[in-house]
Each structure stands twice: as C-alpha cells, then as structure tokens.
Design a protein around this motif. Sequence first.
Motif, PDB file in Angstrom:
ATOM      1  N   ALA A 115      25.700  30.100  42.688  1.00  0.00           N
ATOM      2  CA  ALA A 115      26.510  30.004  41.470  1.00  0.00           C
ATOM      3  C   ALA A 115      26.752  31.392  40.874  1.00  0.00           C
ATOM      4  N   GLY A 116      25.755  32.250  40.926  1.00  0.00           N
ATOM      5  CA  GLY A 116      25.919  33.612  40.408  1.00  0.00           C
ATOM      6  C   GLY A 116      26.944  34.402  41.209  1.00  0.00           C
ATOM      7  N   ALA A 117      26.942  34.239  42.530  1.00  0.00           N
ATOM      8  CA  ALA A 117      27.920  34.937  43.366  1.00  0.00           C
ATOM      9  C   ALA A 117      29.337  34.456  43.067  1.00  0.00           C
ATOM     10  N   ALA A 118      29.492  33.132  42.886  1.00  0.00           N
ATOM     11  CA  ALA A 118      30.815  32.592  42.559  1.00  0.00           C
ATOM     12  C   ALA A 118      31.273  33.074  41.179  1.00  0.00           C
ATOM     13  N   HIS A 119      30.375  33.111  40.229  1.00  0.00           N
ATOM     14  CA  HIS A 119      30.708  33.576  38.881  1.00  0.00           C
ATOM     15  C   HIS A 119      31.144  35.039  38.883  1.00  0.00           C
ATOM     16  N   THR A 120      30.451  35.843  39.657  1.00  0.00           N
ATOM     17  CA  THR A 120      30.815  37.263  39.745  1.00  0.00           C
ATOM     18  C   THR A 120      32.238  37.426  40.289  1.00  0.00           C
ATOM     19  N   GLN A 121      32.585  36.668  41.304  1.00  0.00           N
ATOM     20  CA  GLN A 121      33.930  36.769  41.882  1.00  0.00           C
ATOM     21  C   GLN A 121      34.988  36.281  40.899  1.00  0.00           C
ATOM     22  N   LEU A 122      34.667  35.236  40.137  1.00  0.00           N
ATOM     23  CA  LEU A 122      35.627  34.750  39.138  1.00  0.00           C
ATOM     24  C   LEU A 122      35.868  35.799  38.054  1.00  0.00           C
ATOM     25  N   ARG A 123      34.837  36.496  37.647  1.00  0.00           N
ATOM     26  CA  ARG A 123      34.996  37.555  36.650  1.00  0.00           C
ATOM     27  C   ARG A 123      35.868  38.687  37.196  1.00  0.00           C
ATOM     28  N   ARG A 124      35.732  39.014  38.467  1.00  0.00           N
ATOM     29  CA  ARG A 124      36.568  40.042  39.073  1.00  0.00           C
ATOM     30  C   ARG A 124      38.032  39.628  39.059  1.00  0.00           C
ATOM     31  N   LEU A 125      38.290  38.372  39.369  1.00  0.00           N
ATOM     32  CA  LEU A 125      39.673  37.891  39.347  1.00  0.00           C
ATOM     33  C   LEU A 125      40.246  37.929  37.926  1.00  0.00           C
ATOM     34  N   ALA A 126      39.409  37.619  36.933  1.00  0.00           N
ATOM     35  CA  ALA A 126      39.894  37.601  35.554  1.00  0.00           C
ATOM     36  C   ALA A 126      40.008  39.001  34.973  1.00  0.00           C
ATOM     37  N   GLN A 127      39.211  39.933  35.500  1.00  0.00           N
ATOM     38  CA  GLN A 127      39.208  41.296  34.961  1.00  0.00           C
ATOM     39  C   GLN A 127      40.412  42.095  35.428  1.00  0.00           C
ATOM     40  N   ALA A 128      40.823  41.885  36.644  1.00  0.00           N
ATOM     41  CA  ALA A 128      41.952  42.647  37.183  1.00  0.00           C
ATOM     42  C   ALA A 128      42.929  41.697  37.859  1.00  0.00           C
ATOM     43  N   PRO A 129      43.631  40.889  37.071  1.00  0.00           N
ATOM     44  CA  PRO A 129      44.573  39.940  37.667  1.00  0.00           C
ATOM     45  C   PRO A 129      45.726  40.660  38.352  1.00  0.00           C
ATOM     46  N   ASP A 130      46.100  40.141  39.497  1.00  0.00           N
ATOM     47  CA  ASP A 130      47.193  40.712  40.287  1.00  0.00           C
ATOM     48  C   ASP A 130      48.279  39.653  40.409  1.00  0.00           C
ATOM     49  N   ALA A 131      49.494  40.081  40.079  1.00  0.00           N
ATOM     50  CA  ALA A 131      50.600  39.126  40.110  1.00  0.00           C
ATOM     51  C   ALA A 131      50.811  38.555  41.504  1.00  0.00           C
ATOM     52  N   SER A 132      50.424  39.316  42.516  1.00  0.00           N
ATOM     53  CA  SER A 132      50.637  38.844  43.886  1.00  0.00           C
ATOM     54  C   SER A 132      49.493  37.926  44.368  1.00  0.00           C
ATOM     55  N   THR A 133      48.458  37.787  43.561  1.00  0.00           N
ATOM     56  CA  THR A 133      47.308  36.979  43.963  1.00  0.00           C
ATOM     57  C   THR A 133      47.504  35.537  43.534  1.00  0.00           C
ATOM     58  N   ASP A 134      47.264  34.637  44.454  1.00  0.00           N
ATOM     59  CA  ASP A 134      47.288  33.213  44.133  1.00  0.00           C
ATOM     60  C   ASP A 134      45.937  32.870  43.507  1.00  0.00           C
ATOM     61  N   LEU A 135      45.916  32.862  42.176  1.00  0.00           N
ATOM     62  CA  LEU A 135      44.651  32.668  41.472  1.00  0.00           C
ATOM     63  C   LEU A 135      44.032  31.299  41.746  1.00  0.00           C
ATOM     64  N   GLU A 136      44.853  30.300  41.957  1.00  0.00           N
ATOM     65  CA  GLU A 136      44.317  28.975  42.257  1.00  0.00           C
ATOM     66  C   GLU A 136      43.517  28.998  43.557  1.00  0.00           C
ATOM     67  N   SER A 137      44.112  29.547  44.592  1.00  0.00           N
ATOM     68  CA  SER A 137      43.431  29.622  45.890  1.00  0.00           C
ATOM     69  C   SER A 137      42.248  30.578  45.843  1.00  0.00           C
ATOM     70  N   ALA A 138      42.449  31.728  45.186  1.00  0.00           N
ATOM     71  CA  ALA A 138      41.389  32.734  45.129  1.00  0.00           C
ATOM     72  C   ALA A 138      40.182  32.224  44.337  1.00  0.00           C
ATOM     73  N   SER A 139      40.440  31.504  43.252  1.00  0.00           N
ATOM     74  CA  SER A 139      39.328  30.994  42.455  1.00  0.00           C
ATOM     75  C   SER A 139      38.574  29.880  43.192  1.00  0.00           C
ATOM     76  N   ARG A 140      39.304  29.078  43.951  1.00  0.00           N
ATOM     77  CA  ARG A 140      38.628  28.053  44.761  1.00  0.00           C
ATOM     78  C   ARG A 140      37.801  28.708  45.872  1.00  0.00           C
ATOM     79  N   ALA A 141      38.364  29.754  46.446  1.00  0.00           N
ATOM     80  CA  ALA A 141      37.637  30.456  47.510  1.00  0.00           C
ATOM     81  C   ALA A 141      36.355  31.099  46.980  1.00  0.00           C
ATOM     82  N   ALA A 142      36.354  31.474  45.692  1.00  0.00           N
ATOM     83  CA  ALA A 142      35.155  32.082  45.107  1.00  0.00           C
ATOM     84  C   ALA A 142      33.971  31.119  45.195  1.00  0.00           C
ATOM     85  N   LEU A 143      34.200  29.842  44.973  1.00  0.00           N
ATOM     86  CA  LEU A 143      33.134  28.847  45.057  1.00  0.00           C
ATOM     87  C   LEU A 143      32.786  28.517  46.501  1.00  0.00           C
ATOM     88  N   THR A 144      33.817  28.436  47.340  1.00  0.00           N
ATOM     89  CA  THR A 144      33.584  28.073  48.741  1.00  0.00           C
ATOM     90  C   THR A 144      32.866  29.185  49.491  1.00  0.00           C
TER      91      THR A 144
END
Length: 246
Positions: A115-144
Amino acid sequence: MLPFVHTDAEQGAALRSGAADPATPSAMTEYAAAAAWTAAPVATCAVHGVVLRCRPSRRAGGVRMQWGTLVATLGGAVIAISGTVLADRLRTRQEVDRGLGARRREAYIDFIAAAGAAHTQLRRLAQAPDASTDLESASRAALTDARLYEVRERLFIDAGATVAGAGQAMFEQLRALRSAVAAGAPLSSPTFHDAYHPYIASVWAYRVAVRDELEGQPLVPAVFGWHAWDGKERCPLCNRDLAGTG
C-alpha cells in the motif's frame, strides 16, 4: 502327604517330580487343583505394544483369573498412552500456532508495504501531472504494480478478523485517493487532501489493529504528541485553509 512348599510353583514342581504322595483324599484334591493351575495356559494380550501376561490363580474354591492385577496393569497402560497422545497433540498445536503467527506477521508487513508503494506512485502522478499521461491507467497501474491485490488476498486468508477489516478499510481509502488522482487532482488541491487524510487515518488504524493482535499493546496519537491520526493538524495546506476560514 504333600511336602511343605512355599509357593505354587514349588508345589507344582513337587507334584511333577513325584515327591508328593496323592494317597489321601485331601492330598488328591490338592493334587488336582495344583495340577490344574500348573497346566493352565498363561493369558497374554497387547495394548498399544504393551504385552500383558496373566496366569489363573489358585484358590480354595477353584481357579479364577487375577482380574485385579490385569485391570491395574491395563489402567496404567491407558494412562501412559493418554499422556503421550495429549503431549503430542499439544506439541502439534503449538507448532501450528507458531506457523500461523509467522505467516500473519509476514502478510501484515507485506500488505502495508505494498500500500505504501502504491501511495508513493499516486503522489508522484499528482505532483507532476503530464497532459500526455493517461491518469486513469497510470493510477490503476500504481496499485497493480505494487502487487496490492495479490497481497490483500494473502491478508484475507491469514489475518485475524479485526486486522482483515482494518486492511480492507485502508484499501478502500487508497482506492478513493486513486480516483482523485485519476480525475486530475493536483497534490496541493483540496480534492487530493480530502482523500489523502482519510487514507492516512486508515493506515494508522491498521497499524493499531496489527500491534494489538501481535503484541497486545495499545497505540494512541498522544504517544506522538498528536490529536488525531489523519495528520491534518500537521498539514500546512489544511492548516492554512483553516486559518483563512477562521
């Protein structure tokens, strides 16, 4: 007349050797009784490997089995065997309990680490959002990618009921945080913090449940000088918003 002997074995030996004179009626009666005792077979039986032997006993009224000796011997054998079986069962139970305790401890640590590893990745996505990044897929991948779903199944199999419930509550709060990140909430936004602080509170609730189960020791926020587990009192953004509202 029969010569004086001290034991039944000596009496039988005297009769077989001819030393006894069965001429009188009383001697003939004793001769017959002694001969019957000498010729009687020795009864044997085995109880869990313990061999018991019993010869009929001579008495004035005839021949009867020495049941008192047999019952006492059987009773002793049963008590010994019962003690051995009970000791084996207790030793097996202790080994099983130790194995379960080790599996639980490992599952508890693996779950909170995933859970800590997934949370860290979610914070990275929220800290530096990229318009070219599919946040839905990337956030799901953080948990997987953190193997959170796999570890959660292990948690449900081995965990006690209280810890399993706390783990599921933490998982649901992390999914709520994932949804906020997938929706594009920046790290410094109220939307992100509205999901982040309940997640932090659930993490601490999980830690408290694990500590209570494994060690039997309580843990409260005051130990760290806090008023609550959610961390809002230590969050600059939340404190600033509260000051502005006041």
